[in-house]
Design a protein around this motif. Structure first.
Motif, PDB file in Angstrom:
ATOM      1  N   GLY A   1       1.406   6.445 -23.466  1.00  0.00           N
ATOM      2  CA  GLY A   1       1.408   6.287 -22.014  1.00  0.00           C
ATOM      3  C   GLY A   1       2.189   5.327 -21.407  1.00  0.00           C
ATOM      4  N   GLY A   2       3.082   4.827 -22.153  1.00  0.00           N
ATOM      5  CA  GLY A   2       3.932   3.748 -21.586  1.00  0.00           C
ATOM      6  C   GLY A   2       3.468   2.299 -21.428  1.00  0.00           C
ATOM      7  N   ILE A   3       4.303   1.171 -21.555  1.00  0.00           N
ATOM      8  CA  ILE A   3       3.870  -0.081 -21.415  1.00  0.00           C
ATOM      9  C   ILE A   3       3.437  -0.389 -19.643  1.00  0.00           C
ATOM     10  N   THR A   4       2.166  -1.173 -19.719  1.00  0.00           N
ATOM     11  CA  THR A   4       1.676  -1.463 -18.453  1.00  0.00           C
ATOM     12  C   THR A   4       2.050  -3.141 -18.174  1.00  0.00           C
ATOM     13  N   SER A   5       2.116  -3.903 -19.017  1.00  0.00           N
ATOM     14  CA  SER A   5       2.378  -5.039 -19.079  1.00  0.00           C
ATOM     15  C   SER A   5       2.827  -5.930 -20.501  1.00  0.00           C
ATOM     16  N   HIS A   6       3.114  -6.948 -20.490  1.00  0.00           N
ATOM     17  CA  HIS A   6       3.650  -7.927 -21.604  1.00  0.00           C
ATOM     18  C   HIS A   6       3.349  -9.155 -21.403  1.00  0.00           C
ATOM     19  N   ARG A   7       3.224 -10.015 -22.524  1.00  0.00           N
ATOM     20  CA  ARG A   7       3.213 -11.456 -22.431  1.00  0.00           C
ATOM     21  C   ARG A   7       3.828 -11.969 -23.794  1.00  0.00           C
ATOM     22  N   GLN A   8       4.625 -12.912 -23.690  1.00  0.00           N
ATOM     23  CA  GLN A   8       5.194 -13.672 -24.752  1.00  0.00           C
ATOM     24  C   GLN A   8       4.297 -14.530 -25.269  1.00  0.00           C
ATOM     25  N   ILE A   9       3.956 -14.475 -26.729  1.00  0.00           N
ATOM     26  CA  ILE A   9       3.207 -15.107 -27.284  1.00  0.00           C
ATOM     27  C   ILE A   9       3.594 -16.386 -28.449  1.00  0.00           C
ATOM     28  N   ALA A  10       4.811 -16.058 -28.596  1.00  0.00           N
ATOM     29  CA  ALA A  10       5.434 -17.101 -29.604  1.00  0.00           C
ATOM     30  C   ALA A  10       7.032 -16.760 -29.266  1.00  0.00           C
ATOM     31  N   ALA A  11       7.659 -18.049 -29.685  1.00  0.00           N
ATOM     32  CA  ALA A  11       9.321 -18.159 -29.545  1.00  0.00           C
ATOM     33  C   ALA A  11       9.694 -19.170 -30.103  1.00  0.00           C
ATOM     34  N   GLY A  12      11.127 -19.289 -31.002  1.00  0.00           N
ATOM     35  CA  GLY A  12      11.653 -20.708 -31.404  1.00  0.00           C
ATOM     36  C   GLY A  12      12.712 -20.166 -32.361  1.00  0.00           C
ATOM     37  N   GLU A  13      13.194 -21.256 -32.787  1.00  0.00           N
ATOM     38  CA  GLU A  13      14.227 -21.319 -33.877  1.00  0.00           C
ATOM     39  C   GLU A  13      13.422 -21.125 -35.188  1.00  0.00           C
ATOM     40  N   VAL A  14      14.041 -20.361 -36.036  1.00  0.00           N
ATOM     41  CA  VAL A  14      13.423 -20.096 -37.460  1.00  0.00           C
ATOM     42  C   VAL A  14      14.759 -19.878 -38.518  1.00  0.00           C
ATOM     43  N   ALA A  15      14.564 -20.385 -39.704  1.00  0.00           N
ATOM     44  CA  ALA A  15      15.617 -20.301 -40.966  1.00  0.00           C
ATOM     45  C   ALA A  15      15.164 -18.957 -41.576  1.00  0.00           C
ATOM     46  N   VAL A  16      16.515 -18.085 -41.502  1.00  0.00           N
ATOM     47  CA  VAL A  16      16.520 -16.827 -42.157  1.00  0.00           C
ATOM     48  C   VAL A  16      17.470 -16.585 -43.179  1.00  0.00           C
ATOM     49  N   ALA A  17      17.310 -16.415 -44.356  1.00  0.00           N
ATOM     50  CA  ALA A  17      18.298 -16.315 -45.345  1.00  0.00           C
ATOM     51  C   ALA A  17      19.450 -17.633 -45.503  1.00  0.00           C
ATOM     52  N   GLY A  18      18.866 -18.730 -45.195  1.00  0.00           N
ATOM     53  CA  GLY A  18      19.668 -19.737 -45.122  1.00  0.00           C
ATOM     54  C   GLY A  18      20.510 -20.147 -43.871  1.00  0.00           C
ATOM     55  N   ARG A  19      20.206 -19.305 -42.932  1.00  0.00           N
ATOM     56  CA  ARG A  19      20.769 -19.450 -41.477  1.00  0.00           C
ATOM     57  C   ARG A  19      19.901 -19.740 -40.444  1.00  0.00           C
ATOM     58  N   THR A  20      20.176 -20.495 -39.530  1.00  0.00           N
ATOM     59  CA  THR A  20      19.195 -20.637 -38.304  1.00  0.00           C
ATOM     60  C   THR A  20      19.034 -19.442 -37.438  1.00  0.00           C
ATOM     61  N   GLY A  21      18.094 -18.917 -37.259  1.00  0.00           N
ATOM     62  CA  GLY A  21      17.963 -17.749 -36.091  1.00  0.00           C
ATOM     63  C   GLY A  21      16.963 -18.155 -35.120  1.00  0.00           C
ATOM     64  N   TYR A  22      16.589 -17.128 -34.227  1.00  0.00           N
ATOM     65  CA  TYR A  22      15.814 -17.456 -33.007  1.00  0.00           C
ATOM     66  C   TYR A  22      14.913 -16.122 -32.897  1.00  0.00           C
ATOM     67  N   PHE A  23      13.533 -16.078 -32.821  1.00  0.00           N
ATOM     68  CA  PHE A  23      12.608 -14.898 -32.636  1.00  0.00           C
ATOM     69  C   PHE A  23      11.889 -15.144 -31.332  1.00  0.00           C
ATOM     70  N   ILE A  24      11.376 -14.119 -30.677  1.00  0.00           N
ATOM     71  CA  ILE A  24      10.637 -13.725 -29.670  1.00  0.00           C
ATOM     72  C   ILE A  24       9.603 -12.740 -29.950  1.00  0.00           C
ATOM     73  N   ARG A  25       8.236 -13.248 -29.629  1.00  0.00           N
ATOM     74  CA  ARG A  25       7.136 -12.194 -29.931  1.00  0.00           C
ATOM     75  C   ARG A  25       6.574 -11.770 -28.866  1.00  0.00           C
ATOM     76  N   TRP A  26       6.473 -10.713 -28.355  1.00  0.00           N
ATOM     77  CA  TRP A  26       5.206 -10.045 -27.508  1.00  0.00           C
ATOM     78  C   TRP A  26       4.111  -9.456 -27.839  1.00  0.00           C
ATOM     79  N   LYS A  27       3.111  -9.671 -26.774  1.00  0.00           N
ATOM     80  CA  LYS A  27       1.943  -8.642 -26.971  1.00  0.00           C
ATOM     81  C   LYS A  27       2.151  -7.767 -25.897  1.00  0.00           C
ATOM     82  N   VAL A  28       2.157  -6.453 -26.135  1.00  0.00           N
ATOM     83  CA  VAL A  28       2.179  -5.259 -25.162  1.00  0.00           C
ATOM     84  C   VAL A  28       1.017  -4.743 -24.893  1.00  0.00           C
ATOM     85  N   THR A  29       0.743  -4.251 -23.645  1.00  0.00           N
ATOM     86  CA  THR A  29      -0.398  -3.450 -23.310  1.00  0.00           C
ATOM     87  C   THR A  29       0.067  -2.138 -22.882  1.00  0.00           C
ATOM     88  N   THR A  30      -0.475  -1.352 -23.542  1.00  0.00           N
ATOM     89  CA  THR A  30      -0.146   0.313 -23.160  1.00  0.00           C
ATOM     90  C   THR A  30      -1.228   1.242 -22.184  1.00  0.00           C
TER      91      THR A  30
END
Length: 318
Positions: free
Chosen positions: A223-252
């Motif tokens: 039915g499509g996305i009606t709203s979203h909110r960010q619940i986490a974000a930050g730097e993170v080590a991935v396979a020996g490299r510095t990465g960055y992630f963003i996590r959303w909670k979406v409401t449909t």
């Protein structure tokens, strides 16, 4: 002298009209459509001047006949040479051509290689290993959890993916199939973003749309996305490299909604080009536990290096 074939896109005989990426030692799961070939130009027709009246054109006619006969002889010679040498598989081993670079040809199996060579000469995971997703193009592997599977074909624009076993009718689009959890890898393109943080911020919206707004063929799902909110974000080590992630909670509009995450980091191989891993987990009791995102991130490894620790832990809020 070597007969190794350089990495590149080559025709996929098991899927006419598409090409598959050859990484130099093995076929990968990356597929792309072949651009339509341009229409060939009409053959050139030489216009011979009309023979003079009185039948004095015999000399020109004989010249044309001699040229045509010569062309036939040359054509027969070339055809015979092709038939004798074949398509590259029957050369004389002592000839220079036997050591030239060959274009690999798929024979219906993803790990078929020219000359029957092993697709994983260094002992790295095979592309057919049911416990590991191998992304040869980006030089990483991801573990496949129990109850998950790797589709036989890539999805959408050629993304490699793993997903939960068993599909269900997408809410709002009964003709489309959905999965309670999917994870895919991709190489970003057409972007000016250069840092993992900028790439993750740029990607998260599209990742959410692909998971809960509209599928790859334009069908509106959940039915499509009606709203979203960010619940986490930050730097993170991935396979020996510095990465960055963003996590959303979406409401449909339909269904329980879900969680979407974009993780960006430099590849551990080659020129360290950026890699993006997308996660999409349904919310509710049927969706995978959210902590599995962290577990999968910790499990990302460079190909051939099983000891690298992704180290996500404290960087992710819960």
């Amino acid at each position: 002298m070597s007969n190794a074939t350089p990495p590149g896109w080559y025709p996929d005989t098991s899927a006419p009209g598409s090409e598959r990426w050859w990484d130099g030692t093995a076929w990968t799961a990356h597929i792309r459509a072949v651009a339509p070939a341009a229409a060939p130009a009409p053959p050139y027709t030489a216009h011979q001047p009309a023979a003079p009246a009185g039948g004095r054109g015999g000399g020109s006619a004989r010249a044309v006949a001699l040229v045509a006969a010569g062309a036939l002889v040359v054509g027969a010679f070339v055809t015979g040479a092709v038939l004798l040498t074949g398509n590259g598989g029957d050369e004389d081993p002592a000839s220079p051509q036997a050591h030239s670079t060959r274009t690999p040809t798929r024979t219906g199996t993803d790990d078929a290689a020219p000359g029957g060579e092993s697709p994983s000469p260094d002992g790295s995971p095979s592309a057919q290993d049911p416990t590991v997703l191998v992304d040869q193009l980006n030089g990483i592997t991801l573990p496949i959890p129990d109850g998950w599977e790797r589709p036989e074909r890539t999805i959408g624009d050629g993304l490699l993916s793993i997903r939960t076993k068993g599909s269900y009718d997408c809410p709002g689009a009964s003709s489309s199939f959905c999965y309670h959890g999917t994870v895919s890898t991709r190489t970003p393109s057409g972007t000016d973003a250069t840092t993992p943080q900028a790439l993750a911020k740029e990607d998260i919206g599209e990742a959410a749309d692909r998971a809960y707004e509209e599928d790859y063929v334009g069908r509106r799902i959940h039915g499509g996305i009606t709203s979203h909110r960010q619940i986490a974000a930050g730097e993170v080590a991935v396979a020996g490299r510095t990465g960055y992630f963003i996590r959303w909670k979406v409401t449909t509009a339909k269904g329980p909604g879900g969680y979407v995450q974009s993780l960006a980091f430099p590849s551990a191989v080659g020129s360290e080009s950026p890699v993006i891993v997308r996660y999409a987990f349904d919310a509710g009791p049927d969706g995978p536990p959210l902590t599995l995102m962290d577990t999968l991130t910790r499990g990302i490894r460079p190909i051939g290096d099983s000891a690298t620790d992704g180290g996500v832990g404290s960087a992710i809020e819960r």
